[in-house]
Design a protein around this motif. Sequence first.
Motif, PDB file in Angstrom:
ATOM      1  N   ALA A  17       0.969  -1.277   0.061  1.00  0.00           N
ATOM      2  CA  ALA A  17       0.019  -0.035   0.316  1.00  0.00           C
ATOM      3  C   ALA A  17       0.866   1.354  -0.149  1.00  0.00           C
ATOM      4  O   ALA A  17       0.804   2.165  -0.782  1.00  0.00           O
ATOM      5  CB  ALA A  17      -0.828   0.068   1.346  1.00  0.00           C
ATOM      6  N   VAL A  18       1.801   1.347   0.661  1.00  0.00           N
ATOM      7  CA  VAL A  18       2.810   2.531   0.928  1.00  0.00           C
ATOM      8  C   VAL A  18       3.576   2.463  -0.587  1.00  0.00           C
ATOM      9  O   VAL A  18       3.598   3.655  -0.950  1.00  0.00           O
ATOM     10  CB  VAL A  18       3.751   2.306   2.092  1.00  0.00           C
ATOM     11  N   ALA A  19       4.018   1.541  -0.931  1.00  0.00           N
ATOM     12  CA  ALA A  19       4.931   1.583  -2.369  1.00  0.00           C
ATOM     13  C   ALA A  19       3.712   2.011  -3.434  1.00  0.00           C
ATOM     14  O   ALA A  19       4.173   2.583  -4.331  1.00  0.00           O
ATOM     15  CB  ALA A  19       5.087   0.066  -2.629  1.00  0.00           C
ATOM     16  N   GLU A  20       2.266   1.591  -3.429  1.00  0.00           N
ATOM     17  CA  GLU A  20       1.545   1.953  -4.485  1.00  0.00           C
ATOM     18  C   GLU A  20       1.431   3.556  -4.347  1.00  0.00           C
ATOM     19  O   GLU A  20       1.562   4.324  -5.360  1.00  0.00           O
ATOM     20  CB  GLU A  20       0.251   1.552  -4.334  1.00  0.00           C
ATOM     21  N   THR A  21       1.217   4.180  -3.300  1.00  0.00           N
ATOM     22  CA  THR A  21       1.412   5.566  -2.734  1.00  0.00           C
ATOM     23  C   THR A  21       2.661   6.178  -3.398  1.00  0.00           C
ATOM     24  O   THR A  21       2.685   7.173  -4.404  1.00  0.00           O
ATOM     25  CB  THR A  21       1.186   6.031  -1.346  1.00  0.00           C
ATOM     26  N   GLU A  22       3.730   5.571  -3.094  1.00  0.00           N
ATOM     27  CA  GLU A  22       5.018   6.091  -3.545  1.00  0.00           C
ATOM     28  C   GLU A  22       5.368   6.331  -4.944  1.00  0.00           C
ATOM     29  O   GLU A  22       6.048   7.138  -5.571  1.00  0.00           O
ATOM     30  CB  GLU A  22       6.385   5.562  -2.525  1.00  0.00           C
ATOM     31  N   ALA A  30      10.755   5.640  -7.108  1.00  0.00           N
ATOM     32  CA  ALA A  30      10.437   5.614  -5.937  1.00  0.00           C
ATOM     33  C   ALA A  30      11.366   4.877  -5.027  1.00  0.00           C
ATOM     34  O   ALA A  30      11.978   3.988  -5.048  1.00  0.00           O
ATOM     35  CB  ALA A  30       9.219   4.973  -5.590  1.00  0.00           C
ATOM     36  N   SER A  31      12.045   5.533  -3.899  1.00  0.00           N
ATOM     37  CA  SER A  31      12.813   5.138  -2.999  1.00  0.00           C
ATOM     38  C   SER A  31      12.479   3.863  -2.117  1.00  0.00           C
ATOM     39  O   SER A  31      11.470   3.903  -1.457  1.00  0.00           O
ATOM     40  CB  SER A  31      13.311   6.296  -2.081  1.00  0.00           C
ATOM     41  N   LEU A  32      13.111   2.814  -2.294  1.00  0.00           N
ATOM     42  CA  LEU A  32      12.686   1.552  -1.503  1.00  0.00           C
ATOM     43  C   LEU A  32      13.072   1.792   0.014  1.00  0.00           C
ATOM     44  O   LEU A  32      12.354   1.497   1.029  1.00  0.00           O
ATOM     45  CB  LEU A  32      13.514   0.468  -1.762  1.00  0.00           C
ATOM     46  N   GLU A  33      13.891   2.868   0.189  1.00  0.00           N
ATOM     47  CA  GLU A  33      14.241   3.228   1.564  1.00  0.00           C
ATOM     48  C   GLU A  33      13.088   3.955   1.895  1.00  0.00           C
ATOM     49  O   GLU A  33      12.613   3.703   3.220  1.00  0.00           O
ATOM     50  CB  GLU A  33      15.797   3.869   1.694  1.00  0.00           C
ATOM     51  N   ARG A  34      12.409   4.872   1.463  1.00  0.00           N
ATOM     52  CA  ARG A  34      11.694   5.767   1.909  1.00  0.00           C
ATOM     53  C   ARG A  34      10.389   4.882   2.122  1.00  0.00           C
ATOM     54  O   ARG A  34       9.561   5.197   3.158  1.00  0.00           O
ATOM     55  CB  ARG A  34      11.143   6.859   0.915  1.00  0.00           C
ATOM     56  N   ILE A  35      10.175   4.031   1.258  1.00  0.00           N
ATOM     57  CA  ILE A  35       8.876   3.105   1.343  1.00  0.00           C
ATOM     58  C   ILE A  35       8.940   2.209   2.757  1.00  0.00           C
ATOM     59  O   ILE A  35       8.106   2.270   3.525  1.00  0.00           O
ATOM     60  CB  ILE A  35       8.931   2.164   0.228  1.00  0.00           C
ATOM     61  N   ALA A  36      10.352   1.647   3.077  1.00  0.00           N
ATOM     62  CA  ALA A  36      10.380   1.139   4.415  1.00  0.00           C
ATOM     63  C   ALA A  36      10.108   2.111   5.685  1.00  0.00           C
ATOM     64  O   ALA A  36       9.434   1.607   6.516  1.00  0.00           O
ATOM     65  CB  ALA A  36      11.772   0.460   4.407  1.00  0.00           C
ATOM     66  N   ALA A  59       4.397  -5.962  -8.400  1.00  0.00           N
ATOM     67  CA  ALA A  59       3.357  -6.088  -7.216  1.00  0.00           C
ATOM     68  C   ALA A  59       2.292  -5.104  -7.407  1.00  0.00           C
ATOM     69  O   ALA A  59       1.212  -5.178  -7.190  1.00  0.00           O
ATOM     70  CB  ALA A  59       3.819  -6.364  -6.035  1.00  0.00           C
ATOM     71  N   VAL A  60       3.033  -3.856  -7.638  1.00  0.00           N
ATOM     72  CA  VAL A  60       2.159  -2.652  -7.325  1.00  0.00           C
ATOM     73  C   VAL A  60       1.141  -2.589  -8.654  1.00  0.00           C
ATOM     74  O   VAL A  60      -0.067  -2.244  -8.374  1.00  0.00           O
ATOM     75  CB  VAL A  60       2.932  -1.240  -7.511  1.00  0.00           C
ATOM     76  N   PHE A  61       1.411  -3.027  -9.860  1.00  0.00           N
ATOM     77  CA  PHE A  61       0.776  -3.063 -11.087  1.00  0.00           C
ATOM     78  C   PHE A  61      -0.181  -4.203 -11.397  1.00  0.00           C
ATOM     79  O   PHE A  61      -1.117  -4.201 -11.948  1.00  0.00           O
ATOM     80  CB  PHE A  61       1.696  -2.610 -12.371  1.00  0.00           C
ATOM     81  N   LYS A  62      -0.007  -5.128 -10.448  1.00  0.00           N
ATOM     82  CA  LYS A  62      -0.641  -6.424 -10.881  1.00  0.00           C
ATOM     83  C   LYS A  62      -2.072  -6.333 -10.884  1.00  0.00           C
ATOM     84  O   LYS A  62      -2.691  -6.742 -11.813  1.00  0.00           O
ATOM     85  CB  LYS A  62      -0.252  -7.355  -9.719  1.00  0.00           C
ATOM     86  N   GLN A  63      -2.894  -5.809 -10.045  1.00  0.00           N
ATOM     87  CA  GLN A  63      -4.262  -5.983  -9.900  1.00  0.00           C
ATOM     88  C   GLN A  63      -4.864  -4.903 -11.540  1.00  0.00           C
ATOM     89  O   GLN A  63      -5.683  -5.510 -12.087  1.00  0.00           O
ATOM     90  CB  GLN A  63      -4.828  -5.057  -8.861  1.00  0.00           C
TER      91      GLN A  63
END
Length: 187
Positions: A17-22, A30-36, A59-63
Motif C-alpha cells: 500500500a505504501v509502495a503504491e502511493t510512493e 520511488a525510493s525503497l528506503e523511503r517506502i520502508a 506487485a504494485v501494478f498487478k491488479q
Amino acid sequence: MTGQRSDARRNYAHILAVAETEVAAEGAQASLERIARVAGVGSATVRRHFPTRKALLEAVFKQRVQALCARAHALRDAADSRAALVEWLRELLAYALAARGLADVLSYEPLQDEAAEGSCATVIGEAGSVLLRRAVDDRVVRADTGIDDLLTLVVGIALATENYTDPAAQADRAFRLAVEGIAPAGA
C-alpha cells in the motif's frame, strides 16, 4: 503469501500500500528506503518481500494489469477487430501514463521471449496478442506486426510524454499519428 505468518502478510500488504502511493508520486524510481521508512519497517523487510525493485513494481501494478487483460478478453469478439485493438492499446497507454512506473516495468525486459512467466510484460503481451491475431486474421492490421512492436510503441509514447505539461494530450497525439500514419487525410 500462503503459509506466511499473519504479521508477515500484514507487513506485505502494508508495504505494498505504501509502495503504491510512493510509485504514484515518484514513478518507478520511488525510493525503497523511503517506502520502508513510511511503512515503519526496515529495508531488509521490504527486500525480503520484494527482492528487487522490479518485483515491487510488478506487485504494485498487478491488479490493474489484470483488469487490462480482462478488458482485452472482453474486446476479443468485437465486430471491428482493429478498433478493438486500438481501443485496448489506448487504454494501456492511458494507464501507463496514470500509473507512473508501469512503462518502466514493461521496458525492463524483452517483451516476449525472455519475460518471466506471470510478469506484467508477459500477461499484457498475451492479452494483446489475442486482439492482434484477430485483427491480422481480419486483414485490418499488417501481418508483420507483432505484439512486441505495439507494446514498444505504447511504452515509448508513455515514456516520451510523461514529463509534458499535459502528458495525456501529447501521448494521444503521438498515438494517433502512429495508428493513422502521417499521410494527409484522403492520401
